[in-house]
Design a protein around this motif. Structure first.
Motif, PDB file in Angstrom:
ATOM      1  N   GLU A  87      23.482  21.926  -6.595  1.00 46.26           N
ATOM      2  CA  GLU A  87      22.725  20.781  -6.929  1.00 46.26           C
ATOM      3  C   GLU A  87      23.130  19.248  -6.473  1.00 46.26           C
ATOM      4  O   GLU A  87      24.238  19.362  -6.103  1.00 46.26           O
ATOM      5  N   THR A 119      22.648  14.982  -6.794  1.00 47.99           N
ATOM      6  CA  THR A 119      21.936  13.812  -7.432  1.00 47.99           C
ATOM      7  C   THR A 119      22.385  12.590  -6.648  1.00 47.99           C
ATOM      8  O   THR A 119      23.265  12.700  -5.717  1.00 47.99           O
ATOM      9  N   ARG A 120      21.679  11.355  -7.090  1.00 51.86           N
ATOM     10  CA  ARG A 120      22.276  10.266  -6.657  1.00 51.86           C
ATOM     11  C   ARG A 120      23.745  10.179  -6.731  1.00 51.86           C
ATOM     12  O   ARG A 120      24.390   9.591  -5.867  1.00 51.86           O
ATOM     13  N   GLN A 162      27.243  15.576  -6.635  1.00 47.69           N
ATOM     14  CA  GLN A 162      26.746  16.991  -6.293  1.00 47.69           C
ATOM     15  C   GLN A 162      27.519  17.979  -6.949  1.00 47.69           C
ATOM     16  O   GLN A 162      28.791  17.741  -7.285  1.00 47.69           O
TER      17      GLN A 162
END
Length: 256
Positions: free
Chosen positions: A196, A198-199, A202
């Motif tokens: 996954e 995200t900003r 990870q």
């Protein structure tokens, strides 16, 4: 004391002689040697039990089934020698309160690691795979990104092997490798996949759990380029091996 009948009577004879017990002082009885030996044995047994418990806990944590599994996997991945050059650039970062992992990113030996690994450290020692040790100082650190850049001291102009920073970020589904110094082990290689992204971070799902000492480990592509830095273990991810990594764009922002 008896008086014979022929002896003259003395006035002191009217007094009874006190028994010898009257002249003895009341004293507290000392502990017997048996009691002392028993106390010593009990104390020694308690100390031995505590030491056995500590040693047992150490071995359970450091040599449990998962740890033996990642050792076996790491040895298999390293057999062909394709990670040998990486080992020269991945370092152990030691402080007075613990240790973590880091890696060289320049030939001058600038080391990238986690901020929490060196936070409040009075002394930082960086060790390389060849056994060389260097003192280091913090050049830059950010709690928000949990990254720190270290500078080695007194390198005498040595050129250090370094890892390349990738030009493109890792995406979910990409295969990656993690190399670090978990627990008391060195240069452990785990294979994994980016689960996954995200900003801010990870999620990297590797084949074994992330352990203390993994902090600061590089996340590497199959081309052996850095796409992230491990900084924590995801809550509830002990069995699955899910770790959290600082993503590439955060690393680039920190370094630039």
């Amino acid at each position: 004391m008896r008086r014979s009948e022929d002896e003259p009577r003395n006035e002191l004879d009217d007094y009874d002689e006190p028994p010898i017990e009257a002249f003895e002082e009341d004293e507290e009885p000392l502990p017997s040697s048996k009691r002392r030996r028993l106390i010593v044995k009990v104390i020694a047994a308690l100390i031995a039990f505590a030491m056995i418990f500590q040693v047992g806990s150490f071995f359970l944590e450091h040599f449990n089934l998962n740890a033996l599994q990642f050792l076996s996997e790491s040895n298999e991945l390293a057999e062909d020698g394709s990670f040998a050059e990486l080992e020269e650039a991945v370092v152990a970062v030691q402080t007075g309160t613990g240790h973590g992992t880091g890696f060289s990113i320049t030939k001058e030996g600038q080391i990238l690691t986690n901020e929490h690994v060196v936070r409040d450290a009075l002394e930082i020692i960086v060790s390389f795979s060849d056994g060389d040790l260097y003192y280091a100082e913090v050049v830059k650190a950010e709690r928000e990104s949990d990254l720190a850049l270290l500078k080695l001291i007194d390198t005498k102009g040595r050129n250090f092997p370094s890892l390349s920073i990738a030009s493109a970020p890792a995406e979910p589904g990409d295969s990656v490798f993690v190399m670090g110094h978990p627990l008391t082990h060195s240069y452990i290689i785990n294979e994994g996949v980016v689960k996954e992204s995200t900003r801010a971070y990870q999620v990297v799902d590797i084949t074994n759990a992330v352990y203390p000492g993994h902090s600061g480990s590089p996340v590497l592509t199959t081309q052996q380029e850095v796409v992230g830095v491990v900084y924590a273990r995801q809550a509830g991810g002990d069995e699955s091996g899910q770790g959290l990594a600082v993503p590439l764009h955060v690393v680039n922002t920190f370094l630039n």
